[in-house]
Design an enzyme around this catalytic site. Structure first.
Site, PDB file in Angstrom:
ATOM      1  N   ASP A  70     -37.154 -42.200  54.606  1.00 41.67           N
ATOM      2  CA  ASP A  70     -38.040 -41.202  54.522  1.00 41.67           C
ATOM      3  C   ASP A  70     -38.079 -40.682  53.122  1.00 41.67           C
ATOM      4  OD1 ASP A  70     -38.365 -41.144  57.241  1.00 41.67           O
ATOM      5  OD2 ASP A  70     -37.715 -39.311  57.555  1.00 41.67           O
TER       6      ASP A  70
ATOM      7  N   HIS B 281     -32.936 -42.190  54.009  1.00 44.34           N
ATOM      8  CA  HIS B 281     -33.621 -41.593  52.858  1.00 44.34           C
ATOM      9  C   HIS B 281     -33.846 -42.498  51.617  1.00 44.34           C
ATOM     10  CE1 HIS B 281     -33.251 -38.292  55.905  1.00 44.34           C
ATOM     11  NE2 HIS B 281     -34.402 -37.811  55.359  1.00 44.34           N
TER      12      HIS B 281
HETATM   13 ZN   LIG Z   1     -38.482 -36.032  54.857  1.00 41.81          ZN
END
Ligand SMILES: [Zn+2]
Length: 234
Positions: free
Chosen positions: A47, A197
């Site tokens: 992400d 992430h």
């Molecule tokens: Zn996010």
């Protein structure tokens, strides 16, 4: 004493409802994908990118192990770094929608939700020509309207089953790997969707070297036992 009971229940009820706005595998506010159907599949999801230079380093690692993953991109970062979004797509990974500016969707009106989803989809399409099919809410925060609006726009909401806490200020490759291992080795009849992430939602350039290193070690450790798949192949 008894007059306080309804208040206590009220608070507990509100806490329960609030919990379900964020709990990654909760289905209370509508159906979301949280696992792979096949117990031998693992889906790596990243992400908050694109993010130089860590997205590019991650792409090198994934290429070395010939593994495809899913990237939930922030629209405004795609507009700022279209060449990285194109590199992700060209390498055969799946591009997905993580909204235009990464707000908490619990507090947005229906029309602002529509803008967040469609502006991000448009940024990705303009940069890469890819039409996105999957969406993940920032912070995992959703309420029924969020999921409904996403579906109306042709976006399938996806959460996750393994949290690696790689956004934490003190995260290291070891801590990320430990969280991943605990999740992956938890017995489950289904395979896991792993939350990682490659960027940070507040700004470009955030350090994700620990995530890149943890990814390499995950691939070394589980590559023989599991198949790593994109979200459209789980
Ligand atoms: Zn996010």
């Amino acid at each position: 004493m008894t007059s306080k009971l309804p208040i206590a229940f009220g608070i507990a009820g509100a806490a329960y409802l609030a919990y379900n706005c964020y709990a990654p595998t909760s289905q209370l506010y509508g159906r979301t994908t949280t696992h792979c159907d096949n117990p031998k599949h693992l889906a790596l999801t990243y992400d908050d990118g694109p993010n130089d230079v860590h997205t590019e380093r991650l792409l090198e690692v994934l290429a070395r192990y010939e593994v495809k993953a899913t990237f939930f991109l922030i629209g405004r970062f795609v507009t700022a770094r279209p060449q990285i979004a194109r590199a992700i797509a060209d390498a055969g990974h799946l591009l997905a929608n993580h909204t235009e500016t990464h707000p908490n969707l619990l507090f947005l009106s229906r029309s602002r939700l529509v803008h967040q989803f469609s502006d991000c989809s448009k940024a990705i399409a303009d940069a890469t020509g890819v039409r996105t099919r999957y969406f993940r809410p920032p912070f995992g925060a959703r309420r029924p309207t969020v999921l409904q609006v996403a579906r109306e726009l042709g976006l399938e909401p996806v959460m996750w089953s393994v949290t690696c806490y790689d956004w934490h200020r003190r995260a290291t490759a070891d801590s990320v790997l430990n969280h991943a291992r605990k999740g992956i080795e938890r017995s489950d009849a289904r395979g896991h969707i792993i939350l990682l992430h490659d960027g940070g939602h507040t700004n470009l350039g955030q350090d994700r070297s620990h995530t890149v290193e943890a990814t390499e070690r995950l691939l070394q450790r589980y590559g023989k036992e599991y198949y790593f798949r994109r979200l459209d192949q789980i």
